[in-house]
Design an enzyme around this catalytic site. Sequence first.
Site, short mmCIF file in Angstrom:
data_model
loop_
_atom_site.label_atom_id
_atom_site.label_comp_id
_atom_site.label_asym_id
_atom_site.label_seq_id
_atom_site.Cartn_x
_atom_site.Cartn_y
_atom_site.Cartn_z
N LYS A 28 0.84 -1.21 0.00
CA LYS A 28 0.00 0.00 0.00
C LYS A 28 0.87 1.24 0.00
O LYS A 28 0.63 2.18 -0.76
CB LYS A 28 -0.91 0.01 1.24
CG LYS A 28 -2.16 -0.83 1.08
CD LYS A 28 -2.89 -0.98 2.39
CE LYS A 28 -3.93 -2.09 2.29
NZ LYS A 28 -4.36 -2.61 3.57
N GLN A 35 -5.35 -1.37 9.47
CA GLN A 35 -5.32 -2.72 8.92
C GLN A 35 -5.98 -3.72 9.88
O GLN A 35 -5.70 -3.72 11.08
CB GLN A 35 -3.85 -3.13 8.66
CG GLN A 35 -3.66 -4.48 8.01
CD GLN A 35 -4.13 -4.54 6.56
OE1 GLN A 35 -4.15 -3.54 5.86
NE2 GLN A 35 -4.53 -5.71 6.12
N ASP A 77 -11.69 2.92 3.70
CA ASP A 77 -12.11 1.51 3.68
C ASP A 77 -13.63 1.38 3.54
O ASP A 77 -14.13 0.31 3.20
CB ASP A 77 -11.70 0.83 4.99
CG ASP A 77 -10.46 -0.03 4.87
OD1 ASP A 77 -10.24 -0.59 3.78
OD2 ASP A 77 -9.72 -0.14 5.86
N1 GUN Z 1 -7.67 -6.73 6.03
C1 GUN Z 1 -8.00 -7.49 4.95
N2 GUN Z 1 -8.61 -6.74 4.02
C2 GUN Z 1 -8.67 -5.48 4.51
C3 GUN Z 1 -9.17 -4.26 4.01
O1 GUN Z 1 -9.72 -4.17 2.89
N3 GUN Z 1 -9.04 -3.18 4.83
C4 GUN Z 1 -8.46 -3.26 6.05
N4 GUN Z 1 -8.39 -2.15 6.79
N5 GUN Z 1 -7.98 -4.39 6.55
C5 GUN Z 1 -8.09 -5.48 5.78
#
Ligand code: GUN
Length: 298
Positions: free
Chosen positions: A53, A97, A120
């Site tokens: 990311k 996350q 998100d």
């Molecule tokens: N963990 C797995 N997929 C995601 C996601 O799309 N966003 C976040 N914040 N954590 C994750």
Amino acid sequence: MSGARIIDGKALAAKLRERVAAQVAALAGTVRPGLAVVLVGDDPASAVYVRNKNRETAAAGMASFEHRLPEDTPEAELLALVASLNRDPAVHGILVQLPLPDGIDSAKVLRAIDPAKDVDGFHPENVGALWTGAPALAPCTPRGCMTMLAEVHPDGLVGKRAVVVGRSNIVGKPMAALLLAQHCTVTLAHSRTQDLPGVCREADILVAAVGRARMVEGGWVKPGATVIDVGINRIPAAEEGRTRLVGDVDFAGASEVAGAITPVPGGVGPMTIACLLANTVTAACRLAGVAEPAVRLL
Ligand code: GUN
């Protein structure tokens, strides 16, 4: 031999990232979109996602802020960090996350994020906006799946039967909302659905997001259907001590029957981060009160 069209997520994600980079360039002098990613603990899979990311955020010309906290971080400290990111004018997107370590209330943390910076789309306000049809920041993986479906179905999805297998807050539920918004007839199925194979066989669009390796077999797929495989499962490889990634769909079997199908890896996975970048641009423009630059590459 596979008869299905293989939907190339890598290529599509690259196009989307190009579009985002062009938008960021067009915003120069107005607002520089900034994304903050928070990682608590050292789950290896999460660490890989966070690294990717950050790399892709910077490559798109956006500001990237990374916050790594130890596994035993008290909830109050994480909430204080979120509050400071909410106030920081250089930060337009905040991603915490998941999963968070035991002892931290994930729902409480997600609720603490400013909904305007919730790239998100997990804050209840954005979830509500998604289901009521108001403009919202949609969760990244479902948004990526919709982009892939638009590629296969340029004339739209009106009236199609869509079956989503898996009811998570991250994928299954928001995916159902997005399909419904495109006028599909949606069934939200899951591991306890009665006659799951029969339900799946009704689908013109079948989305597998259940987290079980190769659960969806070729015989569950309606001939000609579009199959979107969200699963990322690690299974033992043929070579001793090695592992490999497979989806929730038995690719070999399903690709004999489907009209189009996403591979794993190289399907939905690459789309998620690209959509995260796109959401960050959207959030930055809304916060800055400027129109989102109309760059059309897709
Ligand atoms: N963990 C797995 N997929 C995601 C996601 O799309 N966003 C976040 N914040 N954590 C994750």
